[in-house]
Design an enzyme around this catalytic site. Structure first.
Site, PDB file in Angstrom:
ATOM      1  N   ARG A 259      29.893   8.538  -5.268  1.00  0.00           N
ATOM      2  CA  ARG A 259      28.830   9.321  -4.141  1.00  0.00           C
ATOM      3  C   ARG A 259      29.418   9.018  -2.806  1.00  0.00           C
ATOM      4  O   ARG A 259      28.919   9.712  -1.967  1.00  0.00           O
ATOM      5  CB  ARG A 259      27.477   8.913  -4.531  1.00  0.00           C
ATOM      6  CG  ARG A 259      26.754   9.626  -5.739  1.00  0.00           C
ATOM      7  CD  ARG A 259      25.215   9.187  -5.773  1.00  0.00           C
ATOM      8  NE  ARG A 259      24.606  10.019  -7.125  1.00  0.00           N
ATOM      9  CZ  ARG A 259      23.563   9.488  -7.617  1.00  0.00           C
ATOM     10  NH1 ARG A 259      22.933   8.548  -7.316  1.00  0.00           N
ATOM     11  NH2 ARG A 259      23.127  10.219  -8.539  1.00  0.00           N
TER      12      ARG A 259
ATOM     13  N   ASP B 216      19.832   4.897  -4.823  1.00  0.00           N
ATOM     14  CA  ASP B 216      20.085   6.199  -5.156  1.00  0.00           C
ATOM     15  C   ASP B 216      19.838   7.133  -3.972  1.00  0.00           C
ATOM     16  O   ASP B 216      20.045   8.619  -4.134  1.00  0.00           O
ATOM     17  CB  ASP B 216      19.149   6.679  -6.270  1.00  0.00           C
ATOM     18  CG  ASP B 216      19.625   6.358  -7.524  1.00  0.00           C
ATOM     19  OD1 ASP B 216      20.696   6.246  -7.765  1.00  0.00           O
ATOM     20  OD2 ASP B 216      18.656   6.136  -8.330  1.00  0.00           O
TER      21      ASP B 216
ATOM     22  N   ARG C  57      21.818  14.430  -7.328  1.00  0.00           N
ATOM     23  CA  ARG C  57      21.688  13.882  -5.787  1.00  0.00           C
ATOM     24  C   ARG C  57      22.392  14.617  -4.753  1.00  0.00           C
ATOM     25  O   ARG C  57      22.173  14.870  -3.636  1.00  0.00           O
ATOM     26  CB  ARG C  57      21.642  12.525  -5.876  1.00  0.00           C
ATOM     27  CG  ARG C  57      20.306  11.916  -6.709  1.00  0.00           C
ATOM     28  CD  ARG C  57      19.811  10.648  -6.390  1.00  0.00           C
ATOM     29  NE  ARG C  57      19.349   9.947  -7.550  1.00  0.00           N
ATOM     30  CZ  ARG C  57      17.919  10.246  -7.859  1.00  0.00           C
ATOM     31  NH1 ARG C  57      17.216  11.089  -7.134  1.00  0.00           N
ATOM     32  NH2 ARG C  57      17.247   9.573  -8.924  1.00  0.00           N
TER      33      ARG C  57
ATOM     34  N   ARG D  53      10.291   4.674 -18.724  1.00  0.00           N
ATOM     35  CA  ARG D  53       9.803   3.300 -19.382  1.00  0.00           C
ATOM     36  C   ARG D  53       8.469   3.505 -20.051  1.00  0.00           C
ATOM     37  O   ARG D  53       8.219   2.910 -21.181  1.00  0.00           O
ATOM     38  CB  ARG D  53       9.579   2.259 -18.427  1.00  0.00           C
ATOM     39  CG  ARG D  53      11.197   1.667 -18.016  1.00  0.00           C
ATOM     40  CD  ARG D  53      11.062   1.063 -16.421  1.00  0.00           C
ATOM     41  NE  ARG D  53      12.273   0.409 -16.192  1.00  0.00           N
ATOM     42  CZ  ARG D  53      13.431   1.012 -15.656  1.00  0.00           C
ATOM     43  NH1 ARG D  53      13.213   2.035 -15.492  1.00  0.00           N
ATOM     44  NH2 ARG D  53      14.354   0.160 -15.385  1.00  0.00           N
TER      45      ARG D  53
ATOM     46  N   GLN E 196      19.021  -1.751 -14.459  1.00  0.00           N
ATOM     47  CA  GLN E 196      19.416  -1.006 -15.593  1.00  0.00           C
ATOM     48  C   GLN E 196      19.853  -2.209 -16.789  1.00  0.00           C
ATOM     49  O   GLN E 196      19.403  -2.236 -17.904  1.00  0.00           O
ATOM     50  CB  GLN E 196      20.421   0.025 -15.608  1.00  0.00           C
ATOM     51  CG  GLN E 196      19.831   1.590 -15.141  1.00  0.00           C
ATOM     52  CD  GLN E 196      20.815   2.469 -15.001  1.00  0.00           C
ATOM     53  OE1 GLN E 196      21.898   2.321 -15.460  1.00  0.00           O
ATOM     54  NE2 GLN E 196      20.445   3.703 -14.433  1.00  0.00           N
TER      55      GLN E 196
ATOM     56  N   LYS F  21      28.224   5.985 -10.142  1.00  0.00           N
ATOM     57  CA  LYS F  21      26.942   6.743 -10.222  1.00  0.00           C
ATOM     58  C   LYS F  21      27.281   8.060 -11.175  1.00  0.00           C
ATOM     59  O   LYS F  21      28.561   8.298 -11.570  1.00  0.00           O
ATOM     60  CB  LYS F  21      26.290   7.196  -9.025  1.00  0.00           C
ATOM     61  CG  LYS F  21      25.567   5.760  -8.522  1.00  0.00           C
ATOM     62  CD  LYS F  21      24.268   5.688  -9.485  1.00  0.00           C
ATOM     63  CE  LYS F  21      23.603   4.305  -8.977  1.00  0.00           C
ATOM     64  NZ  LYS F  21      22.369   4.190  -9.681  1.00  0.00           N
TER      65      LYS F  21
ATOM     66  N   SER G 242      12.053   6.327 -13.199  1.00  0.00           N
ATOM     67  CA  SER G 242      11.977   4.996 -13.832  1.00  0.00           C
ATOM     68  C   SER G 242      10.832   4.595 -14.473  1.00  0.00           C
ATOM     69  O   SER G 242      10.854   4.229 -15.759  1.00  0.00           O
ATOM     70  CB  SER G 242      12.007   4.091 -12.645  1.00  0.00           C
ATOM     71  OG  SER G 242      13.514   4.109 -11.908  1.00  0.00           O
TER      72      SER G 242
END
Length: 446
Positions: A358, A327, A405, A33, A176, A354, A29
């Site tokens: 998931r 996550d 993941r 950014r 987000q 996702k 993240s």
């Protein structure tokens, strides 16, 4: 940034206790950014510890296509020379987002208040993910969209100049969506306001302030967070040290907790309270996770984590923690599969949209490995083995659906199994954690 066309199947086998010291890649993240805000700042931004996974490289490629200079130095530091807020250039070709939902949604926000037209494309997995939750508020601000069916990629947007400031209450907890609106607000005259009924990860707020944006965070009488950003901002280049990604650390935390005899030190892990829910939940289950050398780096809390094998007990996971560990649920399901008793997870609707669904995908994967669990509409109920390893030895490979993941979670299930777990493709792991497999192999070998 698409994955190689040939899948790379792999069997993860038990190798005994995990021992040693590792450092996980930089926080995804914060890495995204750093590049976006550095590209919008005046002057030079220097970043150390940047995550060099495919997702972040998609963001870098897009910002280069819109005029920023982004270069990796021989010592590993990244140097970004920005174009200034309002200074983005028209990209000559479509912006390829690879597998990165974060890149797509945040960049849609960034571009929406600039007088440019951009087309966003992505891989097969990303092209299934809905973008409507970002399209709605950005359309209200004046951007125009031509999207594929269901608000999906490929998608072309025409930015609004000037864009219109809005006040927007998030209908679903999403960092987000919040970030997309705040980034749009950077180049929008007036004050753009986001009301957040449930707190989500706050890296955007911390970093926008750090780069010099006029941003305030208050709480209203209903206890909601109210974030206001003053538009036509001037951002100034910064020096950023990216802490280790707690989402990446989670795989090794769980591995050390469930493999008998393990004792692992994970250095430099970011412990921002809006992100580190997994640590609190695993401690609640009885996990031994000790914070060593806690410190503040670039406004973010960081520590080294010493994790030792622990007898875990099933719990009912409070749905209020979901935004702080959304996550990490796939690997939490693995931990729960080896705990004593039952673990109940609810409030996980977000997991169905996702990189893959998931909930269903992890249920199918863990069933193949021999776990006892069933999915519900909004979560999972898992009956643990009371510390015994999962059987493993699945006849057909776990299908990961190009989801990094899922692949890493089932790798951890494999090292905590009797006969190993085979997955269909390890190539998607590179989107977020390029050196995952060598790190895991090193801990087992040690």
């Amino acid at each position: 940034m698409s994955h190689s066309s040939q899948p790379r199947p792999h069997t993860f086998t038990p190798g005994g206790a995990l021992k040693g010291t590792i450092r996980v890649p930089g926080d995804k993240s914060i890495s995204h950014r750093s590049i976006m805000l550095g590209a919008l700042a005046i002057g030079e931004t220097r970043v150390t510890g940047l995550l060099e996974g495919e997702d972040v490289m998609s963001t870098a490629a897009a910002m280069r296509a819109m005029g920023a200079t982004i270069e990796k130095q021989p010592d590993g530091e990244w140097v970004i020379n920005g174009v200034g807020v309002g200074g983005l250039l028209q990209p000559e070709t479509a912006l390829d987002m690879g597998n990165s939902g974060t890149s797509t949604r945040l960049l849609m926000g960034l571009v929406s208040s600039h007088a440019i037209t951009a087309t966003f494309v992505g891989d097969a997995s990303l092209s299934k993910r809905p973008m409507g939750r970002v399209i709605d508020p950005l359309s209200t601000m004046g951007a125009q969209f031509t999207a594929s069916e269901g608000g999906r990629l490929p998608l072309t947007m025409q930015g609004a100049q000037p864009a219109v400031p809005i006040t927007y209450r998030l209908p679903v907890a999403s960092a987000q969506v919040k970030s997309a609106i705040l980034l749009a607000g950077l180049n929008t005259p007036g004050i753009t306001t986001v009301i957040e009924p449930v707190p989500t990860r706050d890296h955007s707020e911390r970093m926008l302030k750090g780069f010099g944006a006029n941003l305030t965070v208050d709480t209203n009488e209903d206890g909601e967070r109210v974030i206001r950003i003053h538009g036509e901002a001037n951002l100034t280049g910064q020096t950023i040290v990216v802490p280790g990604d707690p989402s990446s650390a989670a795989f090794f935390i769980v591995a050390a907790l469930i493999v008998p005899g393990s004792d692992v030190l994970i250095e430099n892990v970011g412990l921002n309270p809006t992100r580190a829910g997994i640590v609190a939940v695993l401690r609640q289950m009885g996990g031994s996770i000790e914070e060593v050398n806690p410190r503040i780096v670039g406004g973010e809390p960081v520590a080294d984590l010493r994790v030792r094998h622990s007898a875990l007990t099933g719990i009912e996971v409070d749905p209020a923690v979901v935004p702080s560990m959304v996550d990490e649920f796939p690997v939490l399901f693995v931990a729960a599969a080896l705990a004593q008793g039952r673990t109940v997870c609810t409030g996980l609707e977000e997991l169905r949209v996702k990189e893959s669904d998931r909930i269903t995908v992890m249920r199918e994967a863990l069933e193949l490995a021999g776990a006892t669990l069933h999915e519900t509409e909004d979560g999972m109920v898992i009956d643990g083995t009371n510390g015994a390893p999962l059987p493993g030895g699945n006849a057909s490979p776990v299908v990961t659906h190009l989801d990094h993941r899922i692949a890493m979670s089932m790798a951890i299930a494999g090292v905590a199994s009797t006969k190993g777990v085979t997955i269909d493709d390890v190539s998607p792991i590179a989107t977020s954690f390029p050196n995952f497999m060598p790190l895991l192999a090193g801990l087992v070998a040690a």
